[in-house]
Scaffold this motif. Structure first.
Motif, PDB file in Angstrom:
ATOM      1  N   ASP A  69     -12.516  -9.865  -0.244  1.00  0.00           N
ATOM      2  CA  ASP A  69     -12.119  -8.873   0.759  1.00  0.00           C
ATOM      3  C   ASP A  69     -13.318  -7.996   1.054  1.00  0.00           C
ATOM      4  N   GLY A  70     -14.027  -8.301   2.120  1.00  0.00           N
ATOM      5  CA  GLY A  70     -15.221  -7.547   2.443  1.00  0.00           C
ATOM      6  C   GLY A  70     -14.953  -6.089   2.744  1.00  0.00           C
ATOM      7  N   GLN A  71     -13.740  -5.791   3.241  1.00  0.00           N
ATOM      8  CA  GLN A  71     -13.415  -4.419   3.559  1.00  0.00           C
ATOM      9  C   GLN A  71     -13.104  -3.598   2.310  1.00  0.00           C
ATOM     10  N   TYR A  72     -12.344  -4.203   1.409  1.00  0.00           N
ATOM     11  CA  TYR A  72     -11.944  -3.502   0.191  1.00  0.00           C
ATOM     12  C   TYR A  72     -12.206  -4.402  -1.014  1.00  0.00           C
ATOM     13  N   PRO A  73     -13.468  -4.533  -1.393  1.00  0.00           N
ATOM     14  CA  PRO A  73     -13.815  -5.504  -2.433  1.00  0.00           C
ATOM     15  C   PRO A  73     -13.488  -5.056  -3.856  1.00  0.00           C
ATOM     16  N   ILE A  74     -13.191  -3.778  -4.047  1.00  0.00           N
ATOM     17  CA  ILE A  74     -12.911  -3.287  -5.400  1.00  0.00           C
ATOM     18  C   ILE A  74     -11.406  -3.217  -5.627  1.00  0.00           C
ATOM     19  N   THR A  75     -10.959  -3.766  -6.727  1.00  0.00           N
ATOM     20  CA  THR A  75      -9.576  -3.604  -7.168  1.00  0.00           C
ATOM     21  C   THR A  75      -9.609  -2.824  -8.476  1.00  0.00           C
ATOM     22  N   ALA A  76      -9.124  -1.599  -8.439  1.00  0.00           N
ATOM     23  CA  ALA A  76      -9.113  -0.738  -9.625  1.00  0.00           C
ATOM     24  C   ALA A  76      -7.726  -0.752 -10.254  1.00  0.00           C
ATOM     25  N   ARG A  77      -7.698  -0.859 -11.562  1.00  0.00           N
ATOM     26  CA  ARG A  77      -6.442  -0.798 -12.302  1.00  0.00           C
ATOM     27  C   ARG A  77      -6.306   0.597 -12.901  1.00  0.00           C
ATOM     28  N   VAL A  78      -5.257   1.278 -12.459  1.00  0.00           N
ATOM     29  CA  VAL A  78      -5.078   2.689 -12.814  1.00  0.00           C
ATOM     30  C   VAL A  78      -3.710   2.876 -13.456  1.00  0.00           C
ATOM     31  N   ARG A  79      -3.685   3.539 -14.603  1.00  0.00           N
ATOM     32  CA  ARG A  79      -2.417   3.794 -15.301  1.00  0.00           C
ATOM     33  C   ARG A  79      -1.847   5.133 -14.879  1.00  0.00           C
ATOM     34  N   ASP A  80      -0.611   5.106 -14.408  1.00  0.00           N
ATOM     35  CA  ASP A  80       0.162   6.315 -14.132  1.00  0.00           C
ATOM     36  C   ASP A  80       0.706   6.791 -15.475  1.00  0.00           C
ATOM     37  N   LEU A  81       0.139   7.866 -16.016  1.00  0.00           N
ATOM     38  CA  LEU A  81       0.507   8.306 -17.357  1.00  0.00           C
ATOM     39  C   LEU A  81       1.928   8.856 -17.427  1.00  0.00           C
ATOM     40  N   ALA A  82       2.416   9.383 -16.316  1.00  0.00           N
ATOM     41  CA  ALA A  82       3.784   9.917 -16.306  1.00  0.00           C
ATOM     42  C   ALA A  82       4.813   8.792 -16.411  1.00  0.00           C
ATOM     43  N   LYS A  83       4.541   7.689 -15.712  1.00  0.00           N
ATOM     44  CA  LYS A  83       5.476   6.562 -15.713  1.00  0.00           C
ATOM     45  C   LYS A  83       5.057   5.463 -16.690  1.00  0.00           C
ATOM     46  N   ASP A  84       3.855   5.588 -17.247  1.00  0.00           N
ATOM     47  CA  ASP A  84       3.282   4.564 -18.122  1.00  0.00           C
ATOM     48  C   ASP A  84       3.284   3.203 -17.429  1.00  0.00           C
ATOM     49  N   GLU A  85       2.828   3.215 -16.175  1.00  0.00           N
ATOM     50  CA  GLU A  85       2.735   1.991 -15.395  1.00  0.00           C
ATOM     51  C   GLU A  85       1.306   1.827 -14.883  1.00  0.00           C
TER      52      GLU A  85
END
Length: 537
Positions: free
Chosen positions: A106-122
């Protein structure tokens, strides 16, 4: 104990940068300013101490002749409110756990970040064009990017505390300092809400006295502060925050990874609070990166523009760290290697260090310049001004048409991500033909204004004469908005001959980008300048 603390001093150049994004005034409404400071030795006022915070009324081409003191959490709250006014919602209680970069996917959005929602633990996935790690000295982003964090951690320990106090020290709402035989050089800094930031050295002897850091309670911090301030009296009414911390100086091996991941602030440099550089240096990082990133996110800026972030900021941060090593050792009563063999007390060497005008201006941010590069381009032709590319734009009063109201030059150079192109038009009696040739060149079909997006340029014309209207003052239709330099002060400060004029390009962050002649050849030079950093439309 509250979770306030951290940085609380903002120096003049940082205030200028914050003003350019409409943040300075709202911070000043909450904070307290100091324009001078005193230094004491054995209860007497003497020369020395925090010289760069003393007699700031003597500062030159800035209107922010003061320091602003405001606890960092309040600064952050104001930034959050400003974002919300633009319908930008900050997300808290989220932690990045990893990211992948796949340009092909995906040249437009090449980064996929994995982020933990600490409130929901997701864990949620966020796609983005760029990733900025401004997540502190223990930066997760820096570690994920495998960027080194080189430096050292000393054995020095300092106390910092915010308290409401009473004292018989003269002028206690100044930015003062005190020599102490047992606690190094004491920091005395007034802050918001009637608080005072007190800082002092907590020596190895004191650590042994209290059985290590674990034995340093708030009561201990108060008692040692009273001893440090002697012979002045000190009474505590309330302590809101205190900490004991070690001194370390570290810098990231790079401020960028794979042209997509950037570091700013403590994530890429840490140092002591000896000269209050942490928050200020971080703001300079953010401002430098933000406008370059904004242009690239819009597809306007070239990759080379982002490359200049590391090239401009890292050498300056290294200088901050090198200075900090010297300052923190001298404050702690030790001799840095560069002063080996000196016999004077360290406080005298510290006074000598801070008396250096270049050191003072660097500390205040007013002396910070960037090297020549693609953004700071020196025209090979004859000099048209005494201000150089890469230097901070001096501030000066201009005059509005009609009302005659004064207006600061920096206030028209707002940081909205645009380059300000200013015709210092001088005396139109001499320069009118040159202005006409500029207008002709700009109207040409191959002018840079036709090649690059018009929305990234702002235009101003500043003649050094009085006039009742822009066209009347110039004798022809002006280029952009007209402000008057009736006193010729602006032309003098910038070293522009009123009989010849000049075109000065100001970067969005109000450092000088380039200076060219005010004629058709100068316009051609601007096409070359912008061609190095902007994409064609």
């Amino acid at each position: 104990m509250s979770c306030y603390g951290r940085a609380c001093t903002i120096w003049p150049r940082t205030i200028e940068l914050l003003d350019a994004v409409d943040m300075a005034e709202r911070l000043m409404q909450l904070g307290v300013v100091t324009r001078s400071g005193l230094h004491f030795h054995e209860g007497r006022r003497v020369k020395g101490g925090i010289m760069y915070g003393s007699r700031m009324d003597k500062l030159g081409d800035t209107f922010y002749k003061f320091a602003l003191h405001l606890r960092q959490r309040l600064t952050e709250e104001q930034l959050i409110q400003a974002l919300e006014e633009f319908d930008i919602k900050p997300y808290f209680q989220h932690r990045i756990e990893g990211y992948d970069i796949d340009e092909a996917a995906d040249g437009q959005y090449p980064i996929t970040a994995r982020v933990r929602d600490l409130a929901k633990d997701e864990v949620v996935e966020i796609k983005t064009k760029y990733l900025v790690g401004a997540d502190g000295g223990k930066s997760t982003v820096r570690k994920l990017a495998n960027i080194s964090f080189d430096g050292e951690h000393t054995k020095h320990r300092w106390i910092r505390m915010d308290a409401v106090v009473k004292t018989n020290m003269p002028n206690p709402r100044n930015l003062n300092s005190i020599d102490s035989a047992s606690h190094g050089q004491i920091l005395w800094c007034p802050s918001d809400s009637g608080l005072t930031r007190i800082g002092y050295v907590f020596s190895q002897k004191l650590l042994e006295k209290y059985g290590g850091e674990e034995g340093v309670t708030v009561e201990v911090a108060m008692e040692e502060a009273k001893e440090a301030l002697s012979p002045f009296e000190l009474e505590f009414e309330r302590v809101d925050w205190f900490t004991i911390y070690g001194i370390g100086q570290r810098i990231a091996g790079s401020f960028c990874s794979r042209d997509r991941v950037f570091l700013a602030g403590d994530a890429c440099h840490t140092h002591s609070s000896g000269s209050a550089q942490g928050l200020n240096t971080g703001v300079h990082d953010a401002i430098n990166l933000a406008w370059k990133l904004a242009l690239c996110v819009q597809g306007i800026g070239k990759k080379a523009l982002l490359d200049s972030y590391d090239a401009e900021r890292r050498p300056l941060v290294q200088q901050v760290i090198d200075n900090d090593k010297t300052i923190s050792m001298l404050i702690s009563g030790q001799y840095p290697s560069r002063f080996e063999g000196r016999k004077e007390h360290t406080r005298e060497i510290l006074t000598e260090w801070f008396e250096d005008i270049n050191m003072q201006l660097f500390t205040l941010g007013l002396g910070i310049s960037y090297p020549l590069n693609i953004v700071n381009f020196e025209d090979p032709g004859p000099s048209r001004a005494t201000v150089n590319p890469g230097e901070r734009a001096p501030d000066v009063y201009l005059t509005k048409l009609g009302t005659g109201d004064p207006i600061r030059l920096q206030s028209i150079l707002k940081n909205d991500g645009k380059f300000s192109i200013v015709l210092f038009a001088g005396n139109p009696g001499y320069t009118q033909p040159s202005i006409a040739s500029v207008k002709t060149a700009l109207a040409a079909p191959d002018s840079f204004t036709a090649l690059f997006p018009k929305r990234v340029f702002k235009w101003f014309t500043i003649p050094s004469v009085f006039g009742n209207g822009g066209q009347e003052a110039l004798g022809l239709t002006p280029v952009g908005t007209v402000y008057l330099d009736e006193s010729v002060k602006a032309h003098e400060i910038y070293g522009v001959d009123p009989r010849r004029g000049a075109i000065i390009v100001f970067r969005p962050d109000s450092w000088v980008g380039t200076v060219v002649s005010m004629d058709g050849s100068g316009v051609e030079r601007l096409k070359q300048y912008f061609g190095r950093i902007l994409e064609l439309t």
